[in-house]
Design a protein around this motif. Structure first.
Motif, PDB file in Angstrom:
ATOM      1  N   LEU A  65       0.853  -1.356  -0.072  1.00  0.00           N
ATOM      2  CA  LEU A  65       0.044  -0.007  -0.188  1.00  0.00           C
ATOM      3  C   LEU A  65       0.808   1.283   0.061  1.00  0.00           C
ATOM      4  CD1 LEU A  65      -2.760  -1.268   2.495  1.00  0.00           C
ATOM      5  CD2 LEU A  65      -2.778  -0.926   0.124  1.00  0.00           C
ATOM      6  N   LEU A  66       1.918   1.165   0.695  1.00  0.00           N
ATOM      7  CA  LEU A  66       2.800   2.310   0.694  1.00  0.00           C
ATOM      8  C   LEU A  66       4.054   2.331   0.089  1.00  0.00           C
ATOM      9  CD1 LEU A  66       2.285   3.103   4.681  1.00  0.00           C
ATOM     10  CD2 LEU A  66       0.999   4.169   2.567  1.00  0.00           C
ATOM     11  N   ASP A  67       4.410   1.456  -0.730  1.00  0.00           N
ATOM     12  CA  ASP A  67       5.471   0.951  -1.589  1.00  0.00           C
ATOM     13  C   ASP A  67       6.699   1.093  -0.656  1.00  0.00           C
ATOM     14  OD1 ASP A  67       6.623   0.356  -3.743  1.00  0.00           O
ATOM     15  OD2 ASP A  67       7.041   2.559  -4.452  1.00  0.00           O
ATOM     16  N   GLN A  68       6.838   0.593   0.623  1.00  0.00           N
ATOM     17  CA  GLN A  68       7.900   0.379   1.429  1.00  0.00           C
ATOM     18  C   GLN A  68       8.365  -0.946   1.229  1.00  0.00           C
ATOM     19  OE1 GLN A  68       9.067   3.177   3.684  1.00  0.00           O
ATOM     20  NE2 GLN A  68       7.145   4.135   2.404  1.00  0.00           N
ATOM     21  N   VAL A  69       9.621  -0.789   0.428  1.00  0.00           N
ATOM     22  CA  VAL A  69      10.458  -1.926   0.293  1.00  0.00           C
ATOM     23  C   VAL A  69      11.148  -2.696   1.547  1.00  0.00           C
ATOM     24  CG1 VAL A  69      12.013  -3.280  -1.078  1.00  0.00           C
ATOM     25  CG2 VAL A  69      10.425  -1.382  -2.163  1.00  0.00           C
ATOM     26  N   TRP A  70      11.566  -1.845   2.373  1.00  0.00           N
ATOM     27  CA  TRP A  70      11.836  -2.089   3.554  1.00  0.00           C
ATOM     28  C   TRP A  70      11.294  -2.956   4.509  1.00  0.00           C
ATOM     29  CZ3 TRP A  70      10.047  -0.884   8.160  1.00  0.00           C
ATOM     30  CH2 TRP A  70       9.055  -0.131   8.137  1.00  0.00           C
ATOM     31  N   ALA A  71      10.007  -2.845   4.187  1.00  0.00           N
ATOM     32  CA  ALA A  71       9.187  -3.528   5.293  1.00  0.00           C
ATOM     33  C   ALA A  71       8.931  -4.924   4.662  1.00  0.00           C
ATOM     34  CB  ALA A  71       7.778  -2.888   5.044  1.00  0.00           C
ATOM     35  N   ALA A  72       9.141  -5.277   3.418  1.00  0.00           N
ATOM     36  CA  ALA A  72       9.166  -6.780   2.884  1.00  0.00           C
ATOM     37  C   ALA A  72      10.426  -7.531   3.578  1.00  0.00           C
ATOM     38  CB  ALA A  72       9.025  -6.854   1.399  1.00  0.00           C
ATOM     39  N   TRP A  73      11.346  -6.688   3.417  1.00  0.00           N
ATOM     40  CA  TRP A  73      12.763  -7.490   4.104  1.00  0.00           C
ATOM     41  C   TRP A  73      12.497  -7.579   5.479  1.00  0.00           C
ATOM     42  CZ3 TRP A  73      16.155  -9.794   1.178  1.00  0.00           C
ATOM     43  CH2 TRP A  73      16.109  -9.188  -0.277  1.00  0.00           C
ATOM     44  N   ALA A  74      12.382  -6.650   6.204  1.00  0.00           N
ATOM     45  CA  ALA A  74      11.841  -6.793   7.624  1.00  0.00           C
ATOM     46  C   ALA A  74      11.092  -7.668   7.978  1.00  0.00           C
ATOM     47  CB  ALA A  74      11.626  -5.355   8.237  1.00  0.00           C
ATOM     48  N   GLY A  75       9.732  -7.867   7.290  1.00  0.00           N
ATOM     49  CA  GLY A  75       8.699  -8.748   7.528  1.00  0.00           C
ATOM     50  C   GLY A  75       9.371 -10.035   7.263  1.00  0.00           C
ATOM     51  N   GLY A  76      10.049 -10.345   6.233  1.00  0.00           N
ATOM     52  CA  GLY A  76      10.734 -11.741   5.936  1.00  0.00           C
ATOM     53  C   GLY A  76      11.675 -12.107   6.934  1.00  0.00           C
ATOM     54  N   LEU A  77      12.530 -11.194   7.529  1.00  0.00           N
ATOM     55  CA  LEU A  77      13.437 -11.638   8.440  1.00  0.00           C
ATOM     56  C   LEU A  77      12.720 -12.159   9.687  1.00  0.00           C
ATOM     57  CD1 LEU A  77      16.458 -11.670   9.344  1.00  0.00           C
ATOM     58  CD2 LEU A  77      16.391  -8.998   9.975  1.00  0.00           C
ATOM     59  N   ILE A  78      11.821 -11.113  10.275  1.00  0.00           N
ATOM     60  CA  ILE A  78      11.073 -11.459  11.361  1.00  0.00           C
ATOM     61  C   ILE A  78      10.456 -12.864  11.344  1.00  0.00           C
ATOM     62  CG2 ILE A  78       9.087 -10.823  12.679  1.00  0.00           C
ATOM     63  CD1 ILE A  78       9.898  -7.813  12.576  1.00  0.00           C
ATOM     64  N   ALA A  79      10.082 -13.056  10.013  1.00  0.00           N
ATOM     65  CA  ALA A  79       9.229 -14.380   9.730  1.00  0.00           C
ATOM     66  C   ALA A  79      10.140 -15.484   9.727  1.00  0.00           C
ATOM     67  CB  ALA A  79       8.420 -14.431   8.408  1.00  0.00           C
ATOM     68  N   LEU A  80      11.429 -15.203   9.121  1.00  0.00           N
ATOM     69  CA  LEU A  80      12.310 -16.166   9.323  1.00  0.00           C
ATOM     70  C   LEU A  80      12.783 -16.837  10.960  1.00  0.00           C
ATOM     71  CD1 LEU A  80      14.169 -18.313   7.651  1.00  0.00           C
ATOM     72  CD2 LEU A  80      15.950 -16.281   7.868  1.00  0.00           C
TER      73      LEU A  80
END
Length: 182
Positions: A65-80
């Motif tokens: 929604l906000l085009d924040q690419v860093w959020a995808a990386w942070a979410g992926g790291l937290i998910a891992l």
């Protein structure tokens, strides 16, 4: 300048031995450890999965929604990290145990960072039973005690409801008898 000799401080018992650094504290003389219910693993897994879903939804919303690419990386790291911690849940639950000793309740938990707490019966002010929604479905309850020291609140999670009720009654009985002797 001459080197000063290191003073030899007297010990209360000269024959007393000190456990080596890094030695494990098993307390074999204390008796048998009582463990929490194996069903408690499911309570922990459900809580971790709910956390994982919330983090992934928040990261996905920020990214899409906000085009924040860093959020995808942070979410992926937290998910891992969360998925790796899920693998350790059964071992973490098996590490939880307690003992009713003559003068106190001894509680332990933890794998890498082990925590041992001794709660004297006479210092217990409140013994409480709580049941969360998932634990209630599985017939489990958490037993919590509060003492005068705010930092010594202890909770034994994952007890069968009947065991939690019986243990609460026993601890209240012991606490009342020990306080009467003060």
């Amino acid at each position: 300048m001459a080197e000063q000799p290191v003073p030899d401080y007297p010990r209360s018992n000269p024959t007393e031995s000190v456990a080596p650094v890094g030695a494990r504290l098993d307390l074999p003389e204390a008796g048998e450890w009582k463990r929490v219910s194996p069903k408690y693993v499911m309570v922990e897994i459900v809580g971790t999965v709910v956390f994982l879903l919330i983090v992934c939804a928040a990261a996905g919303a920020l990214w899409l929604l906000l085009d924040q690419v860093w959020a995808a990386w942070a979410g992926g790291l937290i998910a891992l990290i969360t998925l790796v911690s899920l693998a350790f849940e059964p071992r973490r639950v098996r590490s939880i145990g307690y003992q009713l000793r003559a003068d106190d309740l001894l509680f332990r938990r933890g794998i890498m960072y082990q925590r041992f707490v001794s709660v004297p019966y006479g210092r217990m002010q409140l013994v409480d039973i709580t049941r969360g929604p998932v634990a209630r479905l599985l017939g489990l309850a958490d037993l919590k005690f509060v003492t005068a020291a705010a930092s010594s609140g202890v909770a034994i999670p994952g007890l069968a409801e009947a065991d939690a009720d019986a243990l609460r009654d026993r601890l209240v009985e012991l606490a009342e008898s020990r306080r009467a002797g003060l």
